[in-house]
Design an enzyme around this catalytic site. Structure first.
Site, short mmCIF file in Angstrom:
data_model
loop_
_atom_site.label_atom_id
_atom_site.label_comp_id
_atom_site.label_asym_id
_atom_site.label_seq_id
_atom_site.Cartn_x
_atom_site.Cartn_y
_atom_site.Cartn_z
N PHE A 123 24.06 -11.58 -28.42
CA PHE A 123 22.74 -12.12 -28.11
C PHE A 123 21.99 -12.35 -29.42
O PHE A 123 21.98 -11.49 -30.30
CB PHE A 123 21.96 -11.17 -27.20
CG PHE A 123 20.73 -11.81 -26.64
CD1 PHE A 123 20.82 -12.69 -25.58
CD2 PHE A 123 19.49 -11.58 -27.20
CE1 PHE A 123 19.69 -13.30 -25.06
CE2 PHE A 123 18.36 -12.20 -26.70
CZ PHE A 123 18.46 -13.07 -25.63
N ASP A 192 23.45 -2.27 -27.23
CA ASP A 192 22.40 -3.01 -26.54
C ASP A 192 22.76 -3.03 -25.05
O ASP A 192 23.76 -3.63 -24.66
CB ASP A 192 22.30 -4.43 -27.10
CG ASP A 192 21.13 -5.22 -26.52
OD1 ASP A 192 20.64 -4.85 -25.44
OD2 ASP A 192 20.72 -6.22 -27.15
N TYR A 217 12.68 -5.59 -18.17
CA TYR A 217 12.26 -6.62 -17.21
C TYR A 217 13.42 -7.28 -16.46
O TYR A 217 13.18 -8.14 -15.60
CB TYR A 217 11.42 -7.69 -17.89
CG TYR A 217 12.00 -8.34 -19.12
CD1 TYR A 217 12.94 -9.34 -19.03
CD2 TYR A 217 11.56 -7.97 -20.39
CE1 TYR A 217 13.46 -9.95 -20.15
CE2 TYR A 217 12.07 -8.57 -21.53
CZ TYR A 217 13.02 -9.56 -21.40
OH TYR A 217 13.53 -10.15 -22.53
N LYS A 218 14.64 -6.86 -16.73
CA LYS A 218 15.78 -7.42 -15.99
C LYS A 218 16.07 -6.54 -14.78
O LYS A 218 15.38 -6.59 -13.78
CB LYS A 218 16.99 -7.56 -16.93
CG LYS A 218 16.80 -8.59 -18.04
CD LYS A 218 18.03 -8.69 -18.91
CE LYS A 218 17.98 -9.84 -19.89
NZ LYS A 218 16.95 -9.68 -20.95
N ARG A 364 25.17 -19.53 -14.95
CA ARG A 364 25.25 -18.08 -14.78
C ARG A 364 24.51 -17.63 -13.52
O ARG A 364 23.38 -18.04 -13.28
CB ARG A 364 24.64 -17.40 -16.03
CG ARG A 364 24.82 -15.91 -16.09
CD ARG A 364 24.23 -15.35 -17.38
NE ARG A 364 22.76 -15.36 -17.35
CZ ARG A 364 21.99 -14.68 -18.20
NH1 ARG A 364 22.55 -13.98 -19.16
NH2 ARG A 364 20.69 -14.74 -18.11
#
Length: 405
Positions: A123, A192, A217-218, A364
């Site tokens: 990422f 991560d 927030y996921k 995705r």
């Protein structure tokens, strides 16, 4: 497949939890791996913080409402979700900021070594943070393909920084094996967990991980821009020196000393004044995920994703599958490659099937099992088949790239 889906939904032990979230009517939400749905309890909790704790009690709420302890309190609630001890996790800042803190701390703990090893395609913020420290002369970035990471671990590597579940494909790293390999080379490891924390079982303690960061927030449903979290193994707390020596990380922040002295525990990772509204919302999401249980969520996630694959196959959908075929080797997502992935994604969103696109060609779908149904999978597969068969993705409004997807 819809009839089969209804049978599966009728026997789903997690079906009741869908009612605990705000899921818009007519929407099949397959993007919980970017932003989780709103828990029903969150607005009332925020109203309480705003109207009562802030509006009525004002500054007294730092003590009377426990605001001052909220980062550690929420962190302690996240800890069992990632296999950590309560005193090893703090909720604060963003993933990017926490990465900067912990990369810097790891480099200080390995004097004479400057290399931070990661993989190309990690990422971006993870790699950017290494680069930022490199620009200051404090680090050297080394990237190795995931199949060659172990051989890239030499005596110059201070830190191995990897994302547990790859954000594009969902492919999982063997956390235990890579952590062990890094330790054998004398390096530390920073994981991560942004695409795995709260979605699948993680056991940082059993893996003897050194550091970790994760997103609020996921899969934890803390809301847009929710505070992140950071983990430091208890054995490293005393030696962890993070560079952002703000007043909240001080051993006695209200002594207002001119000299900095780091807090003795995980609070040393704090920097500035914590955002109470964000932490209050995150706590609601964390409590809900903890109530459901990560093991149960992951079991349903694998069942949902495999059912969607079956539905797509039976519908004759021709998409290049790029996630691991073994559901136990991937995170809570499925990814497909198509040269027109962006336009297909936009056409699906127009139909109410919200997945996402990752440049250059990845479509995705994320699975947040707390509020997804098997019937959603059957309907999503139908929409995908119709979009591809009709060619509606070729419309100009779907092909024109937007700044945010």
């Amino acid at each position: 497949m819809l009839e089969r889906a209804r049978v599966l939904d009728a026997g789903d032990p997690l079906a009741q939890f869908r009612e605990r979230f705000e899921v818009p009517e007519g929407v099949i939400y397959l993007d919980g791996n970017s932003l989780g749905c709103l828990p029903n309890a969150t607005p009332a909790r925020l109203e309480q913080v705003v109207r009562e704790e802030w509006g009525r009690d004002l500054i007294r709420s730092w003590n009377s409402a426990g605001w001052i302890d909220l980062p550690a309190k929420v962190g302690a609630k996240i800890a069992p979700l990632i296999g950590a001890q309560p005193h090893e996790v703090i909720a604060c800042d963003s993933v990017s900021v926490n990465l900067f803190k912990l990369i810097s701390a790891a480099l200080k703990m390995r004097p004479g070594r400057k290399i931070v090893l990661s993989e190309p395609g990690n990422f971006p913020t993870d790699i950017y943070m290494i680069e930022g420290l490199e620009n200051q002369g404090l680090a050297e970035r080394r990237l190795a393909e995931r199949g060659k990471l172990v051989e890239a671990l030499d005596g110059d590597v201070a830190l191995l920084l990897l994302t547990h579940a790859h954000y594009k494909t969902g492919e999982l790293f063997d956390m235990e094996a890579l952590t062990k390999a890094a330790h054998e080379a004398g390096a530390l490891v920073l994981w991560d967990l942004s695409h795995s924390g709260g979605a699948l079982p993680v056991d940082l303690g059993a893996c003897e991980a050194d550091f970790a960061v994760g997103c609020g927030y996921k899969y934890l449903n803390g809301g847009p821009g929710a505070p992140a979290y950071a983990f430091v193994a208890g054995r490293h707390l005393a030696a962890t020196e993070q560079p952002l020596s703000g007043w909240m990380g001080h051993a006695a922040p209200f002594a207002f000393s001119d000299d900095y002295e780091a807090a003795p525990g995980i609070e040393r990772l704090l920097c500035g004044t914590p955002g109470i509204l964000g932490l209050a919302a995150l706590e609601v999401g964390v409590d809900l995920i903890a109530e459901i249980g990560v093991e149960r969520l992951y079991a349903k996630s694998k069942a949902l994703s495999e059912f969607l694959r079956q539905c797509l196959a039976e519908g004759g959908v021709a998409l290049d599958f790029v996630s691991p075929a073994d559901p136990g080797a991937r995170g809570s997502q499925l990814s497909f490659r198509h040269e027109e992935a962006y336009a297909i994604c936009q056409a699906l969103i127009a139909r109410g099937v919200i997945g996402d696109f990752r440049d250059p060609d990845i479509l995705r779908f994320g699975f947040a099992p707390a509020y997804l149904r098997f019937a959603d999978m059957a309907e999503a597969a139908r929409h995908v088949a119709e979009v591809l068969e009709s060619g509606e993705w070729q419309k100009a409004e779907f092909r024109e790239r937007a700044a945010v997807t």
